[in-house]
Design a protein around this motif. Structure first.
Motif: not given
Length: 164
Positions: A35, A37, A68, A70, A93, A96
């Motif tokens: 991930q 972010w 934001i 990603t 973030i 997330q």
């Protein structure tokens, strides 16, 4: 840093005595779990990189909109959300991270930043409250920094959730 996190974890496994095949298996299992972010301060850098239009950059900057961003499973950057103000974008973030990192206490989290080291250290303090195993802080380098611009800030971590 998403790829860097995988390399970092692979090196740790190798240093723990895992075989080449075990390390490759880990990488194959986790490549879609990585991930990333992040947020940018000035939308003009996204405009110059062809990510948004000139109109979107002007209006977004005037309204203090912080996208934001990603990355999807093909490695393409996309806007997950748009919020007003930097503090709210940082909170987003963090949210997330909390939602997507199911095993925080065993996780390594990477904070990346461009010309905002103090803010990255503040983010580290907030993330320490969730007790991750390890937090790494690293500056965004020139190539990525050109596209993200000064004051870009982000998180990279592994999740149980596969990217869509």
């Amino acid at each position: 840093m998403g790829e860097g996190l995988l390399v970092y974890e692979a090196c740790k496994l190798k240093n723990e005595g895992k075989s080449f095949d075990e390390v490759v298996c880990f990488l194959n299992e986790n490549v879609l779990n990585t991930q990333l972010w992040f947020l940018v301060e000035d939308l003009n850098h996204l405009k110059r990189g062809g990510r948004i239009s000139g109109t979107q950059a002007v209006v977004g900057n005037l309204l203090n909109i912080k996208p934001i961003l990603t990355v999807d499973k093909e490695g393409k950057l996309f806007v997950f959300d748009k919020v007003r103000g930097r503090k709210k974008s940082i909170k987003t973030i963090i949210e997330q991270f909390k939602e997507r990192c199911s095993n925080i206490k065993d996780s390594t989290v990477c904070i990346v930043y461009a010309n905002c080291e103090e803010e990255a250290k503040e983010l580290e303090k907030e993330l320490k409250l969730f007790l991750p195993k390890e937090i790494l802080i690293t500056p965004i380098r020139v190539v990525i920094g050109t596209h993200a611009g000064p004051l870009a800030l982000g998180l990279a971590f592994l999740s149980d959730e596969k990217k869509q």
